[in-house]
Scaffold this motif. Sequence first.
Motif, short mmCIF file in Angstrom:
data_model
loop_
_atom_site.label_atom_id
_atom_site.label_comp_id
_atom_site.label_asym_id
_atom_site.label_seq_id
_atom_site.Cartn_x
_atom_site.Cartn_y
_atom_site.Cartn_z
N LEU A 135 -8.07 -9.46 -5.45
CA LEU A 135 -7.84 -8.86 -4.13
C LEU A 135 -9.17 -8.56 -3.49
CD1 LEU A 135 -5.01 -6.29 -4.99
CD2 LEU A 135 -4.73 -8.53 -3.93
N GLN A 172 -11.35 -3.81 -0.54
CA GLN A 172 -10.61 -2.74 0.15
C GLN A 172 -9.18 -2.62 -0.37
OE1 GLN A 172 -10.44 -3.31 4.35
NE2 GLN A 172 -9.49 -1.33 4.76
N GLU A 173 -8.50 -3.74 -0.53
CA GLU A 173 -7.13 -3.71 -1.06
C GLU A 173 -7.11 -3.25 -2.52
OE1 GLU A 173 -5.87 -7.70 -0.46
OE2 GLU A 173 -5.01 -7.29 1.51
N GLU A 182 0.83 -1.20 0.00
CA GLU A 182 0.00 0.00 0.00
C GLU A 182 0.87 1.26 0.00
OE1 GLU A 182 -0.35 -2.42 2.33
OE2 GLU A 182 -2.22 -3.35 1.69
N HIS A 241 -5.05 0.08 -4.48
CA HIS A 241 -4.17 -0.01 -5.64
C HIS A 241 -4.78 0.64 -6.89
CE1 HIS A 241 -1.55 -2.36 -3.22
NE2 HIS A 241 -2.44 -3.31 -3.05
#
Length: 136
Positions: free
Chosen positions: A93, A96-97, A9, A101
């Motif tokens: 993913l 949220q992830e 992140e 990105h």
Amino acid sequence: MDNIKIPLELVSNIISILILLGIFFKYYQYKKKLDVLKGLDVLKTKNQLTLEDKEFINKNYKDYSLILKKEEERLKLFNPIFILIAGVLIAFLSFQEAMIHLNVIVVAYIYLQVNRIHIRNFVSFLKELKDEEKKD
């Protein structure tokens, strides 16, 4: 030495910040070039354009027209690539992830659009200068 792990992140956010700095740098360059073109416009209204100025206008009009075509072709190439990357991120993913990105993709897309808009503005302004030069 312990292995230092940098969170993905953080890397994503640093890349986004670098692209944003690139946008600001492009804007600064745009303003400088626009000031030159405004100066030529002032000279044109006063009928004080020299032969060098006219050659500069013609040369830059041709150059920026080619650059605009290349930039539009680049955008046609990158749009599906951005969509593919976004789809892969969302598919593999957690949501949220993926959103973290996707920030990089959105900022990169904005960078490409801003660049295209600047070039299109130069082409249209140079075209005006070129067309009005022929009227005189």
